[in-house]
Design a protein around this motif. Structure first.
Motif, PDB file in Angstrom:
ATOM      1  N   TYR A  19      32.188  46.390  42.473  1.00 34.91           N
ATOM      2  CA  TYR A  19      31.934  47.113  41.578  1.00 34.91           C
ATOM      3  C   TYR A  19      33.139  48.212  41.149  1.00 34.91           C
ATOM      4  CZ  TYR A  19      29.926  50.541  38.130  1.00 34.91           C
ATOM      5  OH  TYR A  19      29.758  51.192  37.014  1.00 34.91           O
ATOM      6  N   LEU A  20      33.568  48.722  42.096  1.00 32.06           N
ATOM      7  CA  LEU A  20      34.995  49.456  42.123  1.00 32.06           C
ATOM      8  C   LEU A  20      35.882  48.952  41.592  1.00 32.06           C
ATOM      9  CD1 LEU A  20      34.375  52.124  44.690  1.00 32.06           C
ATOM     10  CD2 LEU A  20      33.716  52.703  42.147  1.00 32.06           C
ATOM     11  N   THR A  21      36.509  47.906  42.200  1.00 29.71           N
ATOM     12  CA  THR A  21      37.576  46.867  41.795  1.00 29.71           C
ATOM     13  C   THR A  21      37.338  46.319  40.461  1.00 29.71           C
ATOM     14  OG1 THR A  21      37.555  46.141  43.993  1.00 29.71           O
ATOM     15  CG2 THR A  21      38.719  44.827  42.291  1.00 29.71           C
ATOM     16  N   GLY A  22      36.153  46.098  39.947  1.00 34.48           N
ATOM     17  CA  GLY A  22      35.921  45.316  38.525  1.00 34.48           C
ATOM     18  C   GLY A  22      36.379  46.786  37.609  1.00 34.48           C
ATOM     19  N   LEU A  23      35.974  47.912  37.970  1.00 34.75           N
ATOM     20  CA  LEU A  23      35.921  48.910  37.248  1.00 34.75           C
ATOM     21  C   LEU A  23      37.476  49.307  37.000  1.00 34.75           C
ATOM     22  CD1 LEU A  23      34.415  51.111  35.565  1.00 34.75           C
ATOM     23  CD2 LEU A  23      34.522  52.661  37.594  1.00 34.75           C
ATOM     24  N   ILE A  24      38.135  49.408  38.199  1.00 33.97           N
ATOM     25  CA  ILE A  24      39.762  49.606  38.085  1.00 33.97           C
ATOM     26  C   ILE A  24      40.265  48.622  37.277  1.00 33.97           C
ATOM     27  CG2 ILE A  24      41.749  49.786  39.622  1.00 33.97           C
ATOM     28  CD1 ILE A  24      39.888  51.107  41.733  1.00 33.97           C
ATOM     29  N   ALA A  61      39.242  46.873  34.774  1.00 33.30           N
ATOM     30  CA  ALA A  61      39.046  47.180  33.504  1.00 33.30           C
ATOM     31  C   ALA A  61      39.815  48.079  32.779  1.00 33.30           C
ATOM     32  CB  ALA A  61      37.424  47.253  33.305  1.00 33.30           C
ATOM     33  N   ILE A  62      39.885  49.226  33.620  1.00 39.57           N
ATOM     34  CA  ILE A  62      40.555  50.319  33.204  1.00 39.57           C
ATOM     35  C   ILE A  62      42.016  50.119  32.739  1.00 39.57           C
ATOM     36  CG2 ILE A  62      41.244  52.750  33.728  1.00 39.57           C
ATOM     37  CD1 ILE A  62      38.398  53.223  34.756  1.00 39.57           C
ATOM     38  N   SER A  63      42.528  49.482  33.988  1.00 35.28           N
ATOM     39  CA  SER A  63      44.198  49.194  33.959  1.00 35.28           C
ATOM     40  C   SER A  63      44.710  48.151  33.084  1.00 35.28           C
ATOM     41  CB  SER A  63      44.602  48.531  35.529  1.00 35.28           C
ATOM     42  OG  SER A  63      44.046  47.350  35.706  1.00 35.28           O
ATOM     43  N   TYR A  64      43.570  47.295  32.579  1.00 31.21           N
ATOM     44  CA  TYR A  64      44.119  46.390  31.378  1.00 31.21           C
ATOM     45  C   TYR A  64      43.869  46.801  30.057  1.00 31.21           C
ATOM     46  CZ  TYR A  64      44.332  42.471  34.945  1.00 31.21           C
ATOM     47  OH  TYR A  64      44.931  41.506  35.885  1.00 31.21           O
ATOM     48  N   GLN A  65      43.370  47.806  30.028  1.00 33.73           N
ATOM     49  CA  GLN A  65      43.154  48.420  28.477  1.00 33.73           C
ATOM     50  C   GLN A  65      44.439  49.433  28.311  1.00 33.73           C
ATOM     51  OE1 GLN A  65      39.483  49.930  27.845  1.00 33.73           O
ATOM     52  NE2 GLN A  65      38.570  47.904  28.076  1.00 33.73           N
ATOM     53  N   VAL A 113      33.010  35.578  41.297  1.00 34.68           N
ATOM     54  CA  VAL A 113      33.224  34.474  40.606  1.00 34.68           C
ATOM     55  C   VAL A 113      34.101  35.340  39.352  1.00 34.68           C
ATOM     56  CG1 VAL A 113      32.394  32.935  38.744  1.00 34.68           C
ATOM     57  CG2 VAL A 113      31.850  32.947  41.157  1.00 34.68           C
ATOM     58  N   GLN A 114      33.505  36.593  38.770  1.00 32.92           N
ATOM     59  CA  GLN A 114      34.001  37.019  37.725  1.00 32.92           C
ATOM     60  C   GLN A 114      35.438  37.640  37.973  1.00 32.92           C
ATOM     61  OE1 GLN A 114      32.549  37.457  34.861  1.00 32.92           O
ATOM     62  NE2 GLN A 114      34.410  38.520  33.939  1.00 32.92           N
ATOM     63  N   LEU A 115      35.515  38.250  39.175  1.00 33.85           N
ATOM     64  CA  LEU A 115      36.693  38.802  39.521  1.00 33.85           C
ATOM     65  C   LEU A 115      37.867  37.978  39.733  1.00 33.85           C
ATOM     66  CD1 LEU A 115      35.633  42.017  41.731  1.00 33.85           C
ATOM     67  CD2 LEU A 115      36.413  42.096  39.253  1.00 33.85           C
TER      68      LEU A 115
END
Length: 127
Positions: free
Chosen positions: A116-121, A123-127, A58-60
Motif C-alpha cells: 500500500y505504501l509503495t503504491g502510494l509513493i 503514485a505520488i512520484s509519477y505525478q 500484479v498492479q505494482l
C-alpha cells in the motif's frame, strides 16, 4: 470506463481492511471480549489479505507472484510444524493450524501495508 477485472481487483485490494474492521466491531459486540474478537477477525480476513497482496503485486510489478506467495505459505507451515514438533514432541493439529494461520495473517498484513505504501509513493512520484 473500467473493465470488470480492474473493478474486481480494486475492490479486493481495499476489501481486507474494511472486512477486518467490520468483523472486529461485530465480534467485539457479540463476544463481549476484545482479544477474542481481534483473533477471530484476523482468522477470518487472512485469506483476503493474501488475495489482496497478490493483486497489489500484479498492479505494482505487472506480473503475478502467486507461486512465491504459495512458497511463503508452505515455508511458514513447514517452519511452524518443525518448531512445534521439536518443542512439544507431538503435533496437535488444531493448535498448529491456528498458529500457522495467525502468523500468515501477520506476515500478509505487513506485506499489505508495504505494498500500500509503495503504491502510494509510486503514485505520488509519477505525478
Amino acid at each position: 470506463m473500467l473493465n470488470w477485472t480492474t473493478e474486481i481487483s480494486a475492490w479486493l485490494m481495499v476489501c481486507p481492511v474494511f472486512l477486518f474492521f467490520f468483523f472486529y466491531l461485530g465480534l467485539k459486540w457479540g463476544l463481549k471480549s476484545q482479544p477474542r474478537a481481534l483473533k477471530r477477525s484476523a482468522d477470518f480476513t487472512t485469506f483476503f489479505f493474501i488475495l489482496a497482496d497478490h493483486f497489489w503485486m500484479v498492479q505494482l510489478f505487472g506480473r503475478s507472484f502467486l507461486l512465491y506467495i504459495l512458497l511463503v505459505l508452505f515455508l511458514v507451515g513447514i517452519g511452524i510444524v518443525v518448531v512445534f514438533a521439536l518443542r512439544d514432541g507431538e503435533l496437535r493439529l488444531a493448535r498448529v493450524f491456528r498458529t500457522y494461520w495467525r502468523i500468515c495473517f501477520f506476515i500478509f498484513a505487513l506485506f499489505y501495508l508495504f505494498f500500500y505504501l509503495t503504491g502510494l509513493i509510486l503514485a505520488i512520484s509519477y505525478q
